[in-house]
Scaffold this active site. Structure first.
Site, PDB file in Angstrom:
ATOM      1  N   TYR A 135      -2.055  -0.759  10.436  1.00 54.42           N
ATOM      2  CA  TYR A 135      -2.163  -1.205   9.046  1.00 54.42           C
ATOM      3  C   TYR A 135      -0.992  -0.651   8.226  1.00 54.42           C
ATOM      4  O   TYR A 135      -0.356  -1.375   7.449  1.00 54.42           O
ATOM      5  CB  TYR A 135      -3.490  -0.742   8.455  1.00 54.42           C
ATOM      6  N   SER A 165       0.855  -1.201   0.000  1.00 52.12           N
ATOM      7  CA  SER A 165       0.000   0.000   0.000  1.00 52.12           C
ATOM      8  C   SER A 165       0.880   1.237   0.000  1.00 52.12           C
ATOM      9  O   SER A 165       2.015   1.228   0.498  1.00 52.12           O
ATOM     10  CB  SER A 165      -0.906   0.012   1.227  1.00 52.12           C
ATOM     11  N   LYS A 204       2.065  -2.704   6.215  1.00 46.39           N
ATOM     12  CA  LYS A 204       2.354  -2.574   4.787  1.00 46.39           C
ATOM     13  C   LYS A 204       3.812  -2.176   4.541  1.00 46.39           C
ATOM     14  O   LYS A 204       4.401  -2.546   3.522  1.00 46.39           O
ATOM     15  CB  LYS A 204       1.392  -1.561   4.154  1.00 46.39           C
TER      16      LYS A 204
END
Length: 273
Positions: free
Chosen positions: A177, A164, A181
């Site tokens: 999160y 991401s 990533k």
């Protein structure tokens, strides 16, 4: 006015993208995890459009069935199975069914990822940290490792990991999160030499804000939408098919001398690690 112009440009892209007819993946077999909607579904469709036989998978049987039926109705060679990537027996079945249905494996696209909460890093609970890292990082590694017996039999094996933009430029309210990533960028780099010794390429894709259900919180309000598009040089959100085209390139022999890299697909959003 701005949103109208942006929507028109996106529609024009979608129309032109649907007319793309390449055959770079003829004779290849691919697995795409979390591939019943969003980016995963678009990648599965594009790989199949380019000639690959594709195994669809996700956690819910109904979603797998729907996705397979839709792609088969387009004349594409696909099959499907339920696979929660956090369950060892389901990962094992995914590889066994792929070998049984299609004879082997050439391309693994590891797309499954979660973000169960909206919070900053220091406001996140330990349970959230464990859950996100278990699925987003550890299970990515396990899928890679468990795919090796099949990939080593391929003439042009490739692994693609979906990271991401948040891995480069953390999103404040997607704290853990974002860290997970970033860890995937390291996983790609750390394994590229070892995998190259086996003739296997590994690369990543780091999408920016793509118009999917998972990213909806980043663009659903007028304020967040304006912020999202203004952070992009192209002044619009990305579409899943724009990520899928990059995946097809990385999986193909056109990318035969590329490994250990991550391609940012963000419309020019500034991203530096």
């Amino acid at each position: 006015m701005l949103r109208t112009a942006i929507n028109q440009s996106v529609r024009q892209f979608s129309a032109s993208a649907s007319s793309i007819k390449c055959h770079r993946l003829e004779g290849k077999v691919a697995i795409v995890t979390a591939s019943t909607e969003g980016i995963g579904f678009s990648i599965a469709r594009r790989l199949a459009q380019e000639g690959a036989k594709v195994m669809i998978s996700s956690r819910k049987e109904a979603n797998v069935k729907k996705a397979v039926e839709e792609l088969k109705s387009e004349g594409l060679q696909v099959a499907g199975t339920v696979c929660h990537v956090g369950k060892a027996e389901e990962r094992k079945n995914l590889f066994e069914k792929t070998k049984s249905d299609f004879g082997g494996l050439d391309i693994l696209v590891s797309n499954a990822g979660i973000n169960p909460v909206v919070s900053t890093v220091l406001d996140s609970d330990e349970e959230v940290w464990d859950k996100i890292f278990d699925i987003n990082v550890k299970c990515m590694y396990l899928l890679m490792k468990e795919s090796l017996p099949l990939l080593k039999c391929s003439k042009s094996p490739s692994i693609i990991i979906i990271s991401s933009l948040a891995g480069y430029q953390p999103f404040n309210l997607l704290g853990i999160y974002s860290i997970s990533k970033t860890a995937l960028l390291g996983l790609i780099k750390a394994t590229s030499s070892e995998l190259a010794n086996e003739g296997i390429r590994i690369n990543g894709i780091a999408p920016g804000i793509i118009k999917t259900k998972m990213a909806k919180m980043l663009y659903e309000s007028e304020e967040s939408h304006e912020f999202a598009i203004m952070s992009s040089s192209m002044r619009r959100l990305g579409m899943p098919d724009e990520v899928a085209g990059v995946a097809a390139f990385l999986a193909s022999d056109d990318a035969s001398y590329i490994t250990g890299e991550t391609v940012i697909v963000s419309g020019g959003t500034n991203a530096r690690l």
